[in-house]
Scaffold this motif. Structure first.
Motif, PDB file in Angstrom:
ATOM      1  N   ARG A 195      -7.611 -40.910   6.897  1.00  0.00           N
ATOM      2  CA  ARG A 195      -6.318 -40.547   6.318  1.00  0.00           C
ATOM      3  C   ARG A 195      -6.440 -39.303   5.460  1.00  0.00           C
ATOM      4  O   ARG A 195      -7.454 -39.105   4.786  1.00  0.00           O
ATOM      5  CB  ARG A 195      -5.759 -41.686   5.473  1.00  0.00           C
ATOM      6  N   ASP A 196      -5.407 -38.469   5.458  1.00  0.00           N
ATOM      7  CA  ASP A 196      -5.346 -37.294   4.599  1.00  0.00           C
ATOM      8  C   ASP A 196      -4.632 -37.682   3.312  1.00  0.00           C
ATOM      9  O   ASP A 196      -3.468 -38.116   3.328  1.00  0.00           O
ATOM     10  CB  ASP A 196      -4.596 -36.151   5.285  1.00  0.00           C
ATOM     11  N   VAL A 197      -5.318 -37.530   2.192  1.00  0.00           N
ATOM     12  CA  VAL A 197      -4.789 -37.948   0.888  1.00  0.00           C
ATOM     13  C   VAL A 197      -4.774 -36.749  -0.037  1.00  0.00           C
ATOM     14  O   VAL A 197      -5.780 -36.031  -0.143  1.00  0.00           O
ATOM     15  CB  VAL A 197      -5.647 -39.081   0.288  1.00  0.00           C
ATOM     16  N   VAL A 241      -5.167 -34.855  -3.506  1.00  0.00           N
ATOM     17  CA  VAL A 241      -5.901 -35.077  -4.763  1.00  0.00           C
ATOM     18  C   VAL A 241      -5.648 -33.891  -5.669  1.00  0.00           C
ATOM     19  O   VAL A 241      -5.484 -32.757  -5.206  1.00  0.00           O
ATOM     20  CB  VAL A 241      -7.409 -35.247  -4.508  1.00  0.00           C
ATOM     21  N   ARG A 270      -9.421 -35.290   3.711  1.00  0.00           N
ATOM     22  CA  ARG A 270      -9.518 -36.396   4.654  1.00  0.00           C
ATOM     23  C   ARG A 270     -10.568 -37.393   4.167  1.00  0.00           C
ATOM     24  O   ARG A 270     -11.732 -37.048   3.962  1.00  0.00           O
ATOM     25  CB  ARG A 270      -9.873 -35.889   6.039  1.00  0.00           C
ATOM     26  N   MET A 271     -10.148 -38.629   4.007  1.00  0.00           N
ATOM     27  CA  MET A 271     -11.048 -39.684   3.569  1.00  0.00           C
ATOM     28  C   MET A 271     -11.868 -40.197   4.750  1.00  0.00           C
ATOM     29  O   MET A 271     -11.664 -39.810   5.902  1.00  0.00           O
ATOM     30  CB  MET A 271     -10.254 -40.817   2.917  1.00  0.00           C
ATOM     31  N   ALA A 308      -5.108 -31.452  -0.094  1.00  0.00           N
ATOM     32  CA  ALA A 308      -5.252 -32.653   0.739  1.00  0.00           C
ATOM     33  C   ALA A 308      -6.684 -32.718   1.271  1.00  0.00           C
ATOM     34  O   ALA A 308      -7.267 -31.702   1.665  1.00  0.00           O
ATOM     35  CB  ALA A 308      -4.262 -32.628   1.886  1.00  0.00           C
ATOM     36  N   ALA A 346     -13.011 -36.998  -2.392  1.00  0.00           N
ATOM     37  CA  ALA A 346     -12.171 -36.046  -3.114  1.00  0.00           C
ATOM     38  C   ALA A 346     -12.941 -34.797  -3.509  1.00  0.00           C
ATOM     39  O   ALA A 346     -12.349 -33.731  -3.734  1.00  0.00           O
ATOM     40  CB  ALA A 346     -11.580 -36.714  -4.354  1.00  0.00           C
TER      41      ALA A 346
END
Length: 563
Positions: free
Chosen positions: A241-243, A245, A236-237, A234, A105
């Motif tokens: 995946r795009d999450v 935060v 990328r982890m 957004a 993040a």
């Protein structure tokens, strides 16, 4: 402190004593008139023959003088001040651990250029401004790791700021609770009962709230810095995946309240300085220069003493009593009689250190001898050693070791002085031998003539080494004696032994000067090249060092069953 414009009172609670002044004046007026009782019992025309003329007026003046002395003494005790001077101001000096979020993040770009870049810039600014007290640095994701332990050297912590990237973490995720627990453990391991924890992240969960409550109950303050913006972005982890935060200020404010600290958004212009300065009550003290009000109460002592003298002149009995008290014999003190013995010893050590730095080692040893402790005897030993009194220095080190067994500095210095004493002994023994008339040449067996009866006491078969010629020995002045029949064989053996030793020494010297031409085993050569290559692969930049360090620590915790 009471502020009355240019006049200030540093201890204003003493001013309450002025309320007793009217009561004392009334009591003196009623008890000070000695003729009141006579006036009630004697006719007025007889009073001039019974009472001393002017006694009432003198009593009245003494009362006024006593009231004025009381007023001056009270004001002096209140600490009047009207000017500022440079003086030490004592401030709390507690350690601070900054725990930064290095999860994926932190790569979000909701603040330009990115969250991690802003966090690095803020850390650089903090470390360049010499933060109050020791500082440590912790990085966390799903687990927390020590980047730099608690230290007073902020520059040492600044070396790792540029290496703070999410890729140095062995695991991803966010666990602010683990960051608080590890920061608290870091403070307590360093021996501090209290400290400050500053958490730099974008959210806090229930576990973090509970960790903050426990840390605050243990005496620590937990503050938070908001990383990011409420709009979010957004990211990328590691799993691809795009999450989205975003900054959750409400949870961070609640975390700061639970930890007894403060919350502020991360700011590069110093708007969050109060978060780093928030400290609990107490802690270690650190002297810092500043300006404060000067207590001028001592300036009122001369008029107070003059008033006291006037009163004592009119009261000779009180003057005699005070003089008797002043003349009571007291034990003599080498230092200020108002100081305790430990304070006097401390003053003596300070004077000894000052003389030691000036090079007056004799005087320094005398000052150190006035204190009785392991450190004082150790310092006395150092001064005696510098003054050349080595045997007395050894005795001083022995006394220090008796007071504190195993004192490492005393053990090392004592051994150094003993070595110096041993180096002096051979020179003294050689001089004594020369004075006594003995020499190496006189102790060697003399040459014998054939048929000399005194030669029977000489050894018949000496070793070849004893007959070998020595270049250090002086040439004999007498003519060579005829050798024995067995002398040629002994001389031949001695010469052969001497040639063998010379050849062996020559070969060793050549081997040391020239590289060996002996063929090297291919397996040994391959092993050496492999070792050199491995040394070249040792990481020499902070990022690789942190990455490897965190990985090994994470594996150790996994094997030990501890997060």
């Amino acid at each position: 402190m009471i502020d009355l414009g240019p006049l200030h009172f540093l201890r204003p609670e003493w001013l309450w004593a002025l309320l007793a002044l009217p009561v004392l004046a009334l009591w003196l007026r009623r008890t000070g008139d000695a003729g009141a009782d006579w006036r009630r019992a004697v006719d007025p025309h007889l009073l001039p023959f019974l009472l001393e003329p002017g006694r009432a007026s003198r009593q009245r003046w003494l009362g006024w003088l006593a009231a004025l002395a009381y007023l001056i003494a009270t004001v002096a005790l209140a600490g009047p001040a009207w000017r500022r001077i440079e003086q030490p101001l004592w401030q709390t000096r507690l350690p601070m651990v900054v725990a930064v979020d290095l999860s994926s993040a932190s790569l979000a770009t909701d603040v330009a250029p990115s969250r991690v870049a802003q966090m690095q810039a803020r850390l650089r600014r903090l470390l360049q401004s010499s933060p109050e007290g020791p500082i440590g640095l912790v990085a966390f994701a799903d687990d927390a790791f020590t980047v730099a332990p608690i230290t007073d050297d902020a520059a040492n912590v600044a070396l790792f700021v540029d290496a703070l990237q999410p890729d140095v973490m062995p695991v991803d995720g966010q666990s602010p609770a683990r960051a608080i627990e590890w920061s608290r453990e870091l403070i307590e391991r360093a021996g501090y009962p209290r400290g400050r924890i500053v958490l730099v992240t974008d959210r806090a969960d229930a576990a973090a709230q509970q960790a903050a409550v426990e840390a605050h109950a243990a005496g620590h303050v937990v503050s938070t810095l908001g990383l990011g913006s409420s709009d979010g972005a957004a990211v990328r982890m590691r799993n691809g995946r795009d999450v989205p935060v975003a900054l959750d200020e409400a949870s961070l404010r609640q975390l700061a309240r639970s930890g007894g600290g403060m919350y502020a958004p991360l700011s590069l212009d110093g708007g969050d300085d109060a978060v780093f300065a928030a400290v609990p009550t107490g802690g270690r003290a650190n002297g810092r220069g500043g300006r404060g009000w000067a207590d001028e109460g001592f300036r009122l002592l001369p008029p107070l003493v003059l008033l006291a003298l006037v009163v004592l002149v009119r009261r000779p009995r009180a003057a005699v009593a005070l003089l008797a008290i002043a003349l009571v014999p007291r034990p003599s003190f080498a230092a200020d009689p108002w100081l305790r013995p430990d304070q006097q010893a401390h003053r003596a050590i300070e004077r000894g250190i000052e003389r030691y730095r000036r090079g007056d080692f004799e005087a320094a040893a005398e000052e150190f001898a006035k204190a009785d402790g392991a450190d004082a005897h150790y310092d006395r030993g150092n001064a005696l050693a510098k003054a050349g009194r080595l045997q007395e220095a050894v005795s001083a080190y022995d006394e220090a070791l008796r007071r504190r067994p195993g004192m490492p500095d005393a053990v090392a210095n004592r051994q150094s002085v003993l070595n110096a004493l041993k180096r002096k002994l051979p020179s003294g023994g050689q001089q004594q031998g020369q004075k006594g008339g003995t020499s190496k040449q006189s102790q060697q067996p003399r040459a014998c003539k054939p048929g000399d009866p005194s030669c029977q006491s000489q050894p018949k078969q000496p070793s070849p080494q004893s007959d070998a010629p020595s270049r250090n020995e002086p040439q004999r002045s007498q003519a060579p004696q005829p050798p024995k029949p067995s002398d040629p064989s002994r001389q031949a053996r001695a010469d052969a032994a001497q040639r063998e030793r010379m050849e062996r020494a020559l070969q060793q010297a050549k081997a040391a000067q020239k590289p060996s031409t002996t063929p090297v085993d291919p397996r040994q050569r391959e092993r050496r090249l492999s070792d050199d290559a491995a040394l070249q692969r040792v990481p020499d930049e902070p990022g690789s060092l942190l990455r490897e360090k965190f990985r090994l620590e994470h594996e150790r915790r996994q094997l030990g069953g501890r997060r």
